[in-house]
Scaffold this active site. Structure first.
Site, PDB file in Angstrom:
ATOM      1  N   HIS A 196     -13.196  21.083  54.511  1.00 17.30           N
ATOM      2  CA  HIS A 196     -14.468  20.545  55.014  1.00 17.30           C
ATOM      3  C   HIS A 196     -15.633  20.858  54.075  1.00 17.30           C
ATOM      4  O   HIS A 196     -16.738  20.345  54.285  1.00 17.30           O
ATOM      5  CB  HIS A 196     -14.796  21.118  56.395  1.00 17.30           C
ATOM      6  CG  HIS A 196     -13.881  20.656  57.481  1.00 17.30           C
ATOM      7  ND1 HIS A 196     -13.650  19.319  57.736  1.00 17.30           N
ATOM      8  CD2 HIS A 196     -13.141  21.353  58.383  1.00 17.30           C
ATOM      9  CE1 HIS A 196     -12.802  19.218  58.752  1.00 17.30           C
ATOM     10  NE2 HIS A 196     -12.473  20.429  59.151  1.00 17.30           N
ATOM     11  N   CYS A 197     -15.417  21.694  53.072  1.00 20.41           N
ATOM     12  CA  CYS A 197     -16.514  22.088  52.192  1.00 20.41           C
ATOM     13  C   CYS A 197     -16.799  20.992  51.175  1.00 20.41           C
ATOM     14  O   CYS A 197     -15.907  20.545  50.451  1.00 20.41           O
ATOM     15  CB  CYS A 197     -16.176  23.394  51.474  1.00 20.41           C
ATOM     16  SG  CYS A 197     -17.560  24.045  50.515  1.00 20.41           S
TER      17      CYS A 197
END
Length: 697
Positions: A196-197
């Site tokens: 998700h980064c």
């Protein structure tokens, strides 16, 4: 890191030796490790430093603390899954610890993914966190979701350890004196997750994008040019996909102004080229209500191939009621990911060949286990998931893809998965698939998984009462001891409170029990059952009072084997005579399932008989002409030197509703096996090579 353990795997080695010595039916399999080359083994990389990332807000309530699901205990759960796989195939895995390797957040392969601003900002935030926490202040910026992300000064060490573990995993599949000495597959058990980064924005527990850091390191160090990322986490890897747009030359929103971009925010694509292929729940984060912006939904539904330097394919999970129904979904819908990934690699090979440049591929798996049928309902709020067998089937398909295009090179990085059951069972099934073995339905049964996850309790201790025929419980305790012995730092971070509150003669510590005093029991294989005495059979039908009296007589007349500091039992053909102890830690709801135990036991015996021969059925890819030529697939069985030609040319096909022709169904394999997925994919194997997997084993 603890200085008490010069070799962090020493405890595990001793526990493994005890396991082998007390299980004669696996001794031959363990010894066979000397005959299996490193290229045929899967490397499992442990990351002790990853435990250092701990929720730091001491002032919050216990109920709030329970909502923090990204926690160090996730690595303990993964260790249970790893040890379960090792007990089934002790000769097919090499265990490594990255305890001596800390990477740098300012390393080139991190900066190329995230730029220089975000890593520097992250370090600064971690350094400032402790002072804020002492004041009772939230340590993360107001714009962050403080329920998802937390920081402390120790987070820096955890991230350094994660980077080091990633580097170790990549090195394991590319670095060595010869192809025979290099493993082709590695699983890296790390946290926090990464998919998700974004380029400069953390999200969903993720602080760095682990997959892209691994890819950049593989490119910088080993000249990998093209990578497929296969993501089966429940949630869309929006960060991984977003960075793929950056690699394609599109300007990230967080990146400062750069004159190299044209008026439309585009520049030349960067190497390595990366294709992203994901299956996920479209109704869960980051596209859940409250996050489901129009942009997020579009991103999680993007499907584009070989256009604008982009190769992205997203598939949404569907509901199912029976496993057969799921298998149809897999064949007709989810396997499209492999068709698209195959298309990406083939187009890349053609393009590189036309340019006269070398092609070097890699398959990276973002292995999140929160889509598991065993994940907690609070994480799966929209009732879509996958059966445990999926993790084996999907992984075997990934092996085939890698064998066709990347000389079998696969790097798997742990992403999500937040319940102990989901992680234990998912990692177990994933590693079985990573060695191209067959998943057995009984291994993923509710009872089996329930027994394994008992070892995730900080204050775990063995059952005080066991039936001799309770194979599952006996095996599960072997798994638990191995799993708890994998990382010494479990003692300081996870078991600490339980150990401190325990009496001095407690069995709570994950200490090693040598073979001479081990509570690890022999599995009850058919040969043992046939040698069991008639007196034993009569004994099992007698009242408990009579059993206790006879046990005392046996103890006085025969040699005894010490099971613990306080408890002794007779040394018999079948261990663990039923004993009377207090039941304070017993499972009152437990119901002994005789049929399940018998079936489970048969699967264990069958593995020990033929695991090596089945594993060493190799798939050789012979190339005709250039890299773009069709591949001729040959499967060789070393056991009987029989050679058969596989149907087709090995290419993935767009799935259809037509059920493929079913080929040989291995004994006890309850997962359907199809001609386009059940092939061995171990490359560069030589019978002459005798390197051991961690010579201590």
């Amino acid at each position: 890191m603890s200085s008490k353990h010069s070799d962090p795997l020493e405890r595990f080695y001793k526990q493994f030796q005890a396991f082998v010595q007390n299980n004669p039916n696996v001794i031959s399999a363990a010894r066979a490790a000397a005959q299996i080359p490193e290229s045929a083994k899967a490397v499992v990389v442990l990351s002790p430093y990853s435990l250092q990332h701990v929720f730091p807000r001491e002032w919050v309530t216990k109920s709030y603390r329970k909502t923090i699901v990204e926690r160090p205990e996730r690595l303990l759960a993964s260790s249970m899954g790893i040890s379960a796989a090792i007990t089934m195939y002790p000769s097919l895995f090499t265990l490594k610890s990255s305890h001596q390797r800390k990477g740098s957040l300012m390393a080139p392969h991190v900066l190329k993914v995230h730029g220089s601003s975000w890593p520097a900002e992250l370090i600064e935030l971690c350094q400032m966190a402790d002072a804020k926490l002492l004041k009772g202040e939230i340590e993360v910026p107001d714009t962050w979701n403080s329920g998802d992300i937390y920081l402390s000064s120790k987070t820096i060490k955890a991230l350094q350890g994660t980077i080091g573990a990633i580097e170790t995993g990549v090195d394991s599949i590319f670095k060595g004196p010869s192809a025979e000495h290099i493993s082709n597959r590695a699983f890296v058990a790390i946290r926090p997750p990464g998919h998700h980064c974004h380029y400069g924005t953390p999200s969903g527990f993720c602080l760095l994008n682990n997959a892209h850091v691994a890819i950049e390191y593989a490119y910088d160090t080993y000249n990998v040019t093209h990578v497929v990322v296969l993501d089966f986490d429940l949630h869309h890897g929006d960060g991984t996909q977003d960075i793929c747009w950056k690699r394609a030359g599109f300007k990230p929103e967080e990146e400062p102004e750069d004159s190299s971009y044209d008026d439309f925010g585009k520049k030349f694509a960067e190497f390595p080229k990366v294709g992203y292929f994901s299956m996920h729940d479209i109704n869960s984060f980051p596209t859940e209500s409250g996050f489901a912006t129009k942009e997020n939904i579009k991103n999680a539904s993007t499907c584009i191939m070989n256009s604008h330097d982009l190769n992205i394919w997203n598939i949404h999970l569907s509901k199912w009621t029976t496993e057969e129904e799921f298998n149809v979904l897999y064949r007709t819908k989810y396997r499209t990911l492999f068709a698209k990934a195959d298309e990406f690699f083939r187009s890349a090979k053609l393009e590189m060949n036309q340019q006269g440049r070398p092609f070097k591929g890699l398959v990276v798996i973002s292995a999140g286990f929160d889509a598991s049928e065993f994940e907690q309902t609070s994480m799966q709020r929209h009732s879509v998931n996958v059966p445990t067998s999926f993790y084996t089937t999907f992984t075997k398909d990934a092996l085939k893809l890698a064998q066709m295009h990347c000389h079998g090179k696969v790097l798997s990085l742990m992403e999500g998965g937040y319940s102990d059951k989901a992680i234990c069972s998912g990692v177990f099934a994933h590693l079985i698939g990573l060695q191209n073995q067959d998943w057995v339905k009984e291994w993923g049964s509710e009872q089996v998984v329930k027994e394994i996850v008992r070892g995730c309790k900080p204050a775990w201790k063995p059952y005080k009462t066991k039936r001799a025929k309770d194979v599952i419980r006996i095996w599960a305790e072997e798994v638990i001891r191995l799993g708890r012995a994998m990382i010494p730092e479990f003692d300081d971070i996870i078991f600490k409170d339980a150990v401190n509150s325990a009496p001095s003669n407690s069995l709570l510590k994950a200490t090693v029990e040598p073979a001479s005093t081990s509570t690890i029991a022999q599995r009850i294989i058919r040969s043992h059952r046939s040698n069991a005495s008639p007196e034993k059979e009569l004994h099992e039908n007698k009242p408990r009072s009579t059993e206790k009296q006879e046990q005392r007589e046996i103890r006085s007349d025969t040699k005894v084997k010490q099971l613990s500091s306080n408890n002794r039992a007779a040394e018999t053909q079948i261990p663990f005579l039923q004993q009377e102890f207090s039941s304070e830690d017993e499972d009152e709801e437990y119901v002994y399932d005789e049929e399940l135990n018998k079936t489970f036991n048969r699967t264990v015996e069958d593995i020990t008989i033929d695991d090596i021969s089945r594993h060493l059925e190799t798939l050789e890819i012979e190339k005709k002409g250039d890299e773009d030529s069709d591949h001729e697939l040959k499967e060789k069985n070393w056991k009987n030197s029989h050679q058969r030609r596989l149907q087709g040319n090995g290419m993935y096909k767009i799935p259809s509703n037509t059920k493929p022709h079913r080929i040989r169904q291995p004994q006890n394999a309850n997962t359907p096996t199809y001609d386009d997925s059940d092939i061995s994919m171990i490359s560069h194997v030589s019978r002459k090579h005798t390197t051991r997997s961690g010579g201590r084993w």
